[in-house]
Motif scaffolding. Structure first.
Motif, PDB file in Angstrom:
ATOM      1  N   ALA A 166     -18.261   4.209 -14.972  1.00  0.00           N
ATOM      2  CA  ALA A 166     -17.607   3.097 -14.274  1.00  0.00           C
ATOM      3  C   ALA A 166     -16.760   3.580 -13.103  1.00  0.00           C
ATOM      4  N   THR A 167     -16.505   4.877 -13.041  1.00  0.00           N
ATOM      5  CA  THR A 167     -15.448   5.390 -12.183  1.00  0.00           C
ATOM      6  C   THR A 167     -15.867   5.848 -10.777  1.00  0.00           C
ATOM      7  N   PRO A 168     -16.976   6.593 -10.612  1.00  0.00           N
ATOM      8  CA  PRO A 168     -17.167   7.314  -9.345  1.00  0.00           C
ATOM      9  C   PRO A 168     -17.064   6.456  -8.079  1.00  0.00           C
ATOM     10  N   ILE A 169     -17.813   5.386  -7.970  1.00  0.00           N
ATOM     11  CA  ILE A 169     -17.800   4.648  -6.701  1.00  0.00           C
ATOM     12  C   ILE A 169     -16.534   3.805  -6.579  1.00  0.00           C
ATOM     13  N   SER A 170     -16.209   3.062  -7.629  1.00  0.00           N
ATOM     14  CA  SER A 170     -15.084   2.127  -7.516  1.00  0.00           C
ATOM     15  C   SER A 170     -13.739   2.846  -7.421  1.00  0.00           C
ATOM     16  N   ALA A 171     -13.525   3.852  -8.273  1.00  0.00           N
ATOM     17  CA  ALA A 171     -12.220   4.525  -8.256  1.00  0.00           C
ATOM     18  C   ALA A 171     -12.068   5.364  -6.990  1.00  0.00           C
ATOM     19  N   VAL A 172     -13.152   5.991  -6.551  1.00  0.00           N
ATOM     20  CA  VAL A 172     -13.058   6.800  -5.326  1.00  0.00           C
ATOM     21  C   VAL A 172     -12.789   5.893  -4.126  1.00  0.00           C
ATOM     22  N   THR A 173     -13.442   4.731  -4.078  1.00  0.00           N
ATOM     23  CA  THR A 173     -13.171   3.790  -2.981  1.00  0.00           C
ATOM     24  C   THR A 173     -11.719   3.326  -3.043  1.00  0.00           C
ATOM     25  N   ALA A 174     -11.233   3.054  -4.265  1.00  0.00           N
ATOM     26  CA  ALA A 174      -9.831   2.630  -4.413  1.00  0.00           C
ATOM     27  C   ALA A 174      -8.889   3.739  -3.940  1.00  0.00           C
ATOM     28  N   LEU A 175      -9.177   4.985  -4.330  1.00  0.00           N
ATOM     29  CA  LEU A 175      -8.329   6.113  -3.925  1.00  0.00           C
ATOM     30  C   LEU A 175      -8.325   6.259  -2.403  1.00  0.00           C
ATOM     31  N   GLN A 176      -9.512   6.161  -1.814  1.00  0.00           N
ATOM     32  CA  GLN A 176      -9.593   6.313  -0.357  1.00  0.00           C
ATOM     33  C   GLN A 176      -8.876   5.153   0.352  1.00  0.00           C
ATOM     34  N   SER A 177      -8.900   3.955  -0.251  1.00  0.00           N
ATOM     35  CA  SER A 177      -8.183   2.809   0.332  1.00  0.00           C
ATOM     36  C   SER A 177      -6.678   3.061   0.324  1.00  0.00           C
ATOM     37  N   VAL A 178      -6.205   3.547  -0.828  1.00  0.00           N
ATOM     38  CA  VAL A 178      -4.769   3.798  -0.976  1.00  0.00           C
ATOM     39  C   VAL A 178      -4.341   4.892   0.012  1.00  0.00           C
ATOM     40  N   ARG A 179      -5.164   5.907   0.148  1.00  0.00           N
ATOM     41  CA  ARG A 179      -4.851   7.010   1.068  1.00  0.00           C
ATOM     42  C   ARG A 179      -4.964   6.572   2.522  1.00  0.00           C
ATOM     43  N   ASP A 180      -6.076   5.901   2.855  1.00  0.00           N
ATOM     44  CA  ASP A 180      -6.272   5.464   4.250  1.00  0.00           C
ATOM     45  C   ASP A 180      -5.170   4.503   4.683  1.00  0.00           C
ATOM     46  N   ALA A 181      -4.722   3.665   3.734  1.00  0.00           N
ATOM     47  CA  ALA A 181      -3.661   2.701   4.059  1.00  0.00           C
ATOM     48  C   ALA A 181      -2.304   3.385   4.159  1.00  0.00           C
ATOM     49  N   GLY A 182      -2.189   4.593   3.610  1.00  0.00           N
ATOM     50  CA  GLY A 182      -0.927   5.342   3.679  1.00  0.00           C
ATOM     51  C   GLY A 182       0.135   4.805   2.745  1.00  0.00           C
ATOM     52  N   VAL A 183      -0.258   4.416   1.535  1.00  0.00           N
ATOM     53  CA  VAL A 183       0.705   3.853   0.576  1.00  0.00           C
ATOM     54  C   VAL A 183       1.814   4.873   0.268  1.00  0.00           C
ATOM     55  N   GLN A 184       3.073   4.408   0.358  1.00  0.00           N
ATOM     56  CA  GLN A 184       4.244   5.260   0.110  1.00  0.00           C
ATOM     57  C   GLN A 184       5.078   4.653  -1.015  1.00  0.00           C
ATOM     58  N   PRO A 185       5.850   5.516  -1.728  1.00  0.00           N
ATOM     59  CA  PRO A 185       6.721   4.986  -2.777  1.00  0.00           C
ATOM     60  C   PRO A 185       7.655   3.905  -2.227  1.00  0.00           C
ATOM     61  N   GLY A 186       7.842   2.856  -3.022  1.00  0.00           N
ATOM     62  CA  GLY A 186       8.781   1.796  -2.648  1.00  0.00           C
ATOM     63  C   GLY A 186       8.169   0.692  -1.794  1.00  0.00           C
TER      64      GLY A 186
END
Ligand SMILES: NC(=O)c1ccc[n+]([C@@H]2O[C@H](COP(=O)([O-])OP(=O)(O)OC[C@H]3O[C@@H](n4cnc5c(N)ncnc54)[C@H](OP(=O)(O)O)[C@@H]3O)[C@@H](O)[C@H]2O)c1
Length: 332
Positions: A126-146
């Motif tokens: 269940a993980t490879p495509i969906s979780a990797v896309t989610a991780l790349q979204s979080v990284r590309d968006a530059g999510v920061q604490p707070g």
């Protein structure tokens, strides 16, 4: 070997369970004895050949590869001469080239890595495509604490991972989903949930630092209204408008251009399949910070039904096909 295969692009009715030759491996490839395969909207795209642009990569008139499926979890059965990272017997997960709705599948070594020890094969698939896309979204968006992050499609395949990852990055989450999924999205860690059947995403007037749009169903003007003047919109989903040529992915493609106008940043997320991202997820999964949510598990013969269910657009987490235990030894 048994595989779910087809000879032409079209609906799930064209899929059948067939005997196919075990796929050969190249020097850089790994043969995986498949235990489970993930179902995601990309499978629907490969099955239908829609949007048409995808046929440039996978076969103009008919699919070059008969077997269907991309995300895979299983056990390494054989490796090519140039494979250094994996060996027979390793439990792996990732994405494959030859179709994962099958007893055996081939994958380039850089698309596979060791399966997290605490996951079942179904959870791993269940993980490879969906979780990797989610991780790349979080990284590309530059999510920061707070920060405050709004996630549309929060209960879906990508969204259910994105909620957990944004929390792991120390930001707060408002999830957007339908009524039946509100409790699930809260359980994943969202502080707030907007039920889109009752309220629009700008309900309450909150402006978010980041919007991660996996549902792809809201106009850009509304996404812009939900984001702070210098905030970021990460476009993941092509939405459910099945445009003939680009299938709604034109929004991602136009993102760099759109970003030139106004102070908000717009980024189009294009999933890149790399083992390094899976390896980044592994400690989060093994510590229990991120857990795949399984909605339904289907038998290999029922893969067409799994695709039909996913195509309705409302899974609660991930849909998986199980192949475990069925495999016969591959031909020498
Ligand atoms: N950019 C990339 O590389 C990449 C990679 C993977 C996926 N994707 C794309 O990302 C999108 C999401 O993928 P996924 O695997 O998460 O799909 P999914 O598992 O089918 O989830 C779809 C989500 O959309 C929501 N949704 C459906 N209709 C909606 C509507 N009218 N309004 C608001 N929300 C609605 C559903 O929420 P409810 O059930 O609550 O209605 C569901 O959570 C797809 O378009 C897919 O093609 C892109």
């Amino acid at each position: 070997m048994k595989a779910i295969a087809r000879d032409a692009y079209g609906p799930a009715d064209l899929l059948e369970l067939r005997d196919l030759d075990t796929p050969p491996i190249g020097d850089d490839e790994v043969l995986v004895e498949v235990r489970a395969a993930g179902v995601d909207p990309g499978v629907w795209i490969l099955m239908t050949g829609r949007p048409m642009a995808v046929r440039l990569a996978v076969g103009l008139r008919r699919p070059r590869v008969a077997a269907l499926g991309r995300a895979v979890a299983g056990v390494v059965a054989a490796v090519g001469a140039g494979v250094t990272r994996l060996r027979p017997g390793d439990e792996v997960y990732g994405t494959c080239e030859s179709g994962s709705f099958a007893e055996y599948a081939t994958a380039r070594q850089h698309r596979l890595t060791s399966k997290p020890a605490n996951l079942t094969f179904e959870q791993a698939a269940a993980t490879p495509i969906s979780a990797v896309t989610a991780l790349q979204s979080v990284r590309d968006a530059g999510v920061q604490p707070g920060q405050r992050v709004l996630i549309t499609g929060a209960a879906g395949g990508v969204g259910s991972f994105a909620v957990q990852l944004v929390k792991a990055y120390g930001a707060s989450v408002t999830g957007v989903c339908s009524t039946a999924k509100v409790e699930l999205v809260r359980a994943l860690g969202a502080e707030d949930v907007i039920d889109y059947t009752r309220h629009e995403i700008d309900h309450g007037g909150t402006r978010y630092d980041i919007v991660i749009d996996t549902a792809g169903s809201r106009p850009m003007s509304l996404l812009r209204r939900a984001v702070t003047p210098h905030g970021t919109i990460a476009l993941v989903g092509g939405g459910h408008a099945r445009g003939r040529l680009l299938g709604g992915f034109q929004r991602q493609m136009a993102a760099p251009l759109v970003s030139l106008f106004g102070s908000q940043r717009v980024c189009g997320v294009t999933g890149r399949e790399r083992y390094e991202d899976l390896d980044e997820l592994t400690p989060l999964i093994e510590s229990g910070t991120v857990t795949p949510v399984l909605d339904r598990v289907y038998a290999l013969a029922d893969a067409p039904e799994a695709i039909r269910y996913l195509a309705q657009g409302h899974p609660a987490g991930k849909v998986v096909v199980t192949v475990q235990g069925a495999a016969t030894a591959p031909a020498e």
